[in-house]
Design a protein around this motif. Structure first.
Motif, PDB file in Angstrom:
ATOM      1  N   ARG A 148       0.837  -1.201   0.000  1.00 42.64           N
ATOM      2  CA  ARG A 148       0.000   0.000   0.000  1.00 42.64           C
ATOM      3  C   ARG A 148       0.871   1.250   0.000  1.00 42.64           C
ATOM      4  O   ARG A 148       1.853   1.336   0.733  1.00 42.64           O
ATOM      5  CB  ARG A 148      -0.907  -0.009   1.229  1.00 42.64           C
ATOM      6  N   MET A 149       0.489   2.216  -0.837  1.00 45.05           N
ATOM      7  CA  MET A 149       1.237   3.477  -0.910  1.00 45.05           C
ATOM      8  C   MET A 149       0.265   4.644  -0.834  1.00 45.05           C
ATOM      9  O   MET A 149      -0.868   4.554  -1.299  1.00 45.05           O
ATOM     10  CB  MET A 149       2.053   3.547  -2.205  1.00 45.05           C
ATOM     11  N   THR A 150       0.737   5.748  -0.250  1.00 40.48           N
ATOM     12  CA  THR A 150      -0.126   6.900  -0.053  1.00 40.48           C
ATOM     13  C   THR A 150      -0.152   7.777  -1.287  1.00 40.48           C
ATOM     14  O   THR A 150       0.822   7.863  -2.030  1.00 40.48           O
ATOM     15  CB  THR A 150       0.330   7.730   1.151  1.00 40.48           C
ATOM     16  N   ARG A 151      -1.292   8.429  -1.482  1.00 41.56           N
ATOM     17  CA  ARG A 151      -1.416   9.387  -2.582  1.00 41.56           C
ATOM     18  C   ARG A 151      -1.753  10.768  -2.032  1.00 41.56           C
ATOM     19  O   ARG A 151      -1.991  11.691  -2.792  1.00 41.56           O
ATOM     20  CB  ARG A 151      -2.501   8.932  -3.544  1.00 41.56           C
ATOM     21  N   ARG A 152      -1.772  10.926  -0.707  1.00 43.55           N
ATOM     22  CA  ARG A 152      -2.334  12.126  -0.112  1.00 43.55           C
ATOM     23  C   ARG A 152      -1.367  13.298  -0.050  1.00 43.55           C
ATOM     24  O   ARG A 152      -1.785  14.435   0.120  1.00 43.55           O
ATOM     25  CB  ARG A 152      -2.860  11.818   1.298  1.00 43.55           C
ATOM     26  N   ASP A 153      -0.084  13.055  -0.144  1.00 36.88           N
ATOM     27  CA  ASP A 153       0.846  14.180  -0.065  1.00 36.88           C
ATOM     28  C   ASP A 153       2.074  13.877  -0.910  1.00 36.88           C
ATOM     29  O   ASP A 153       2.245  12.783  -1.435  1.00 36.88           O
ATOM     30  CB  ASP A 153       1.243  14.472   1.381  1.00 36.88           C
TER      31      ASP A 153
END
Length: 319
Positions: free
Chosen positions: A140-145
């Motif tokens: 899982r990887m973040t896309r929020r910042d």
């Protein structure tokens, strides 16, 4: 329905890699996909009814294009299995897989439609070692910042405005896509230094441009404040913009004028005084804004608004 499923399976296998497709018998099969070709990379928005897609060892032996896949889910939920514990992904999360390894994707496990913007990039195009890529795929990887937000903005803008780009833009857009994808992977590994210097330079430029767009309303936005926010010198900032054939100040002014023009042409904002439009676009002094607008567009802001609103009123209503 069987004919539609077979046709869709064949389409996916030809465009991406051979897969098996299992549809829910209690749902009418529906699927849609549009493919944007960027050199050797593909960007494809899609929508799906609940179904399961599998890539098996047998299918890998049949054909393996050695593609890295990333999906930005925009609606619904997606279940995923690839050698690790099962994972569930929701809206605006990144999900990845690899054409060289078996996997199973369950679209709409909670009985809802799924929409996504996906990317397929040849593994060889990523400026990371194969070992580094393998460590990221399936996690899982973040896309929020940070670079995740940049990749999200790039993908959504690309698919929402397809007519804004021509075939001649494809090589440049492919470079941007590969840089951002590699940066998202490297960031997940806490290994940004492993990226080539030119890739890091281009990604930094994209981050700076996004920052400027977000801060246009600030009248104190200057090359010095932009450089300080990114912990670089002003001289290095100017070097980053040399490829854009403009100065940093010139780029800020052009974006502010474009934003002012959009606000002036918006019927929903027709009651906003012109001087407030200037402020919202980042111009502190109205006379400076008026002179710059006239020089750029050949008329005053007030005349531009009048013409744009009249032209909009003359257009036939949709429907």
């Amino acid at each position: 329905m069987a004919d539609r499923v077979d046709a869709w399976r064949e389409k996916l296998s030809q465009i991406h890699a051979p897969v098996d497709l299992v549809c829910r018998p209690d749902f009418d099969f529906r699927a849609w996909q549009r493919v944007v070709q960027l050199g050797s990379a593909l960007v494809w928005p899609s929508a799906w009814s609940p179904q399961t897609i599998r890539r098996t060892p047998r299918l890998i032996r049949r054909s393996d294009p050695e593609m890295i896949h990333l999906s930005l889910i925009t609606k619904g939920t997606v279940g995923f299995r690839m050698g690790a514990p099962d994972a569930l992904y929701g809206p605006y999360e990144f999900r990845t897989n690899d054409s060289s390894r078996p996997w199973e994707i369950v679209l709409g496990p909670h009985e809802g439609a799924v929409e996504a913007v996906s990317v397929d990039v040849p593994r060889a195009r990523l400026p990371l070692s194969s070992h580094e890529v393998d460590r990221v795929i399936g996690h899982r990887m973040t896309r929020r910042d940070g670079v995740g937000a940049l990749l999200t903005a790039f993908l959504t803008t690309l698919v929402d405005n397809p007519r804004s780009y021509t075939t001649a833009d494809a090589p440049r857009l492919e470079t941007v896509l590969v840089d951002l994808l590699a940066a998202v992977f490297a960031n997940a590994l806490d290994a940004m230094d492993s990226l080539p210097a030119e890739s890091r330079r281009r990604t930094l430029t994209l981050r700076i441009q996004a920052y400027i767009r977000d801060q246009l309303h600030d009248p104190d936005l200057t090359p010095a404040t932009v450089a300080a926010a990114h912990h670089i010198s002003t001289s290095y900032l100017h070097r980053l913009f040399q490829d854009h054939e403009t100065t940093v100040s010139g780029w800020i002014r052009r974006l502010r004028l474009e934003r002012a023009r959009e606000l002036l042409a918006d019927p929903a904002r027709s009651d906003v005084p012109v001087h407030l439009v200037a402020v919202r676009a980042g111009f502190e002094h109205h006379p400076v804004f008026t002179r710059a607008f006239r020089a750029a567009y050949g008329m005053s802001p007030r005349d531009y608004r009048r013409r744009a609103l009249l032209q909009g009123a003359d257009e036939p209503a949709a429907g």
